[in-house]
Design an enzyme around this catalytic site. Structure first.
Site, short mmCIF file in Angstrom:
data_model
loop_
_atom_site.label_atom_id
_atom_site.label_comp_id
_atom_site.label_asym_id
_atom_site.label_seq_id
_atom_site.Cartn_x
_atom_site.Cartn_y
_atom_site.Cartn_z
CG HIS A 131 -17.88 -9.07 32.90
ND1 HIS A 131 -17.19 -8.10 33.52
CD2 HIS A 131 -16.96 -10.00 32.23
CE1 HIS A 131 -15.85 -8.15 33.12
NE2 HIS A 131 -15.90 -9.30 32.34
CG ASP A 160 -17.98 -5.73 35.75
OD1 ASP A 160 -18.70 -6.62 35.69
OD2 ASP A 160 -17.00 -5.85 35.17
N GLY A 235 -10.55 -13.78 30.33
CA GLY A 235 -10.45 -14.76 31.41
C GLY A 235 -9.61 -14.06 32.59
CG ASN A 236 -6.17 -11.87 32.98
OD1 ASN A 236 -5.51 -11.90 31.91
ND2 ASN A 236 -5.46 -12.16 33.96
CB SER A 237 -13.21 -10.64 33.90
OG SER A 237 -13.33 -9.83 32.96
N GLY A 293 -30.66 11.68 34.61
CA GLY A 293 -31.46 11.58 33.30
C GLY A 293 -31.27 12.62 32.22
#
Length: 410
Positions: A131, A160, A235-237, A293
């Site tokens: 992200h 991610d 911002g730490n991502s 599903g």
């Protein structure tokens, strides 16, 4: 009464009244540009992805170890500052700011997503969150005061994770990777990143919990996450979560917070997951994720009484996605599911859906357990579900499919 629902190809849904939300830790900024003139950055509220949180699942660590020599036990003696300073100085030059610009062309405004990354080898490869790169093929990578163009080799949006390659940084040392499987609650950890563009910020805390589950915007449920009280903010991502030896044990990714800021509940992806997927990511290939599903709910005493179910635990299959692996295998949903979804009333369900109580021969009681099992398996793999149908136990073979939204950038 509030009911939590799950659909494995859509967002988790929750009707809880709690105010906590999942905040992915990239920070969003709008930048406006005029012809030949860069206009000042207008900082907006950090972009928030609202994904209702499920109740965290607790899990035992894969190994237990004595913490007698851990810095977590030296806090009272004032030695922790020395540990933090040593680790910070050891790793800071290998941690970078990543800026991805999306939208806007020419004179139109573009939006920046800003996060963190860190070097993982001597070839200029950087790990971060998917992200953070936000679907872009190139990003700006900043080490210290120097900017580089980073090529996004791949981005696995469901886990991610992303890999960015930068040329010309061979002189920078990669961070050593640790082993998240040896973590124990209470262990001392350090986070370094760029919260709110405050570069090279360091915070510390402990491992608060292990094997947590969290739904992502993609609908995929990430399990096995590390919970920490080390303060994390937008911002730490993509930044590293480090042990006292300066080894990366996790990649900071999200917080649970009612105020869109740190309240001491942060989550990191175990570094072992990156190591397992790294060969695929470095080749720029798509990471494949299994899919079954269905939409379902955990069975508890309330749901049992409302639908007159024969068990008080298990997964109630509310609906089955058409042409999905579950549909092809013959799993059945509730005949009143359409009316229940339309009205939001559980009373519209008729209680005639299948109940999943086993996966490959072992008991299944919760959605978290089911998703953890599916996440460990591969598309094309045949799994055996133990199902209660009309009060009778049956076995259903399901060939897992590819997650419909699986994608890899680069």
């Amino acid at each position: 009464m509030a009911r939590r629902k799950w659909r494995d190809d859509d967002l988790w849904q929750s009707r809880r009244n709690g105010g906590a939300r999942t905040v992915l830790l990239g920070i969003g900024i709008f930048a406006a540009f005029a012809a030949g003139l860069g206009v000042g950055l207008l900082v907006q509220s950090p972009r928030v992805v609202e994904v209702p949180m499920q109740a965290p699942t607790s899990g035992a660590p894969s190994s237990t170890g004595a913490l007698g020599n851990s810095p977590a036990n030296t806090l009272a003696s004032g030695q922790s500052a020395n540990v933090i300073t040593r680790v910070y100085n050891q790793v800071k030059n290998s941690i970078c700011t990543i800026t991805a610009i999306s939208g806007g062309t020419g004179k139109n405004a573009g939006e920046e997503d800003i996060g963190t990354g860190f070097l993982i080898n001597n070839q200029g490869d950087i790990a971060t969150n998917a992200h953070v790169v936000n679907g872009q093929k190139t990003v700006t990578v900043t080490f210290g005061q120097k900017n580089y163009t980073g090529i996004v080799l791949s981005a696995d949006t469901l886990d991610d994770l992303a890999i960015v390659h930068v040329a010309g940084i061979d002189q920078l040392p990669p961070l050593p990777l640790g082993n998240a499987n040896t973590l124990v609650p209470g262990q001392f950890v350090i986070a370094i990143g760029n919260p709110f563009q405050l570069t090279e910020s360091v915070t510390f805390g402990i491992i608060s919990g292990l094997n947590r589950s969290m739904p992502m915007q993609t609908g995929h449920v990430m399990d096995g996450l590390i919970q920490t009280d080390a303060p994390l903010n937008p911002g730490n991502s993509g930044g590293p979560l480090l042990n006292e030896a300066g080894q990366v044990v996790g990649i900071d990714t999200a917080i649970e917070s009612p105020v869109e800021g740190s309240v001491g509940i942060g989550f990191a992806i175990p570094i072992n997951r990156l190591e397992r997927l790294l060969p695929t990511l470095l080749r720029g290939e798509q990471v494949k994720h299994a899919w079954i599903g269905i939409a379902g709910m955990d069975i508890d005493s309330y749901l049992q009484s409302q639908l007159d179910l024969p068990v008080s635990q298990g997964i109630y299959v509310e609906s089955v996605t058409p042409d999905s692996p579950a549909a092809k295998a013959g799993l059945r949903g509730d005949s009143g599911a359409a009316a229940a979804n339309q009205t939001g009333q559980i009373s519209k369900l008729r209680g005639d859906g299948d109940i999943i109580i086993g996966y490959n021969g072992h008991p299944i009681q919760t959605i978290e357990q089911l998703t953890a099992d599916i996440n460990r398996d591969q598309p094309g793999q045949v799994i055996q579900l133990t199902v209660l149908r009309n009060g009778k136990k049956i076995q259903i073979s399901v060939t897992l499919g590819n997650w419909p939204s699986s994608s890899s950038g680069g």
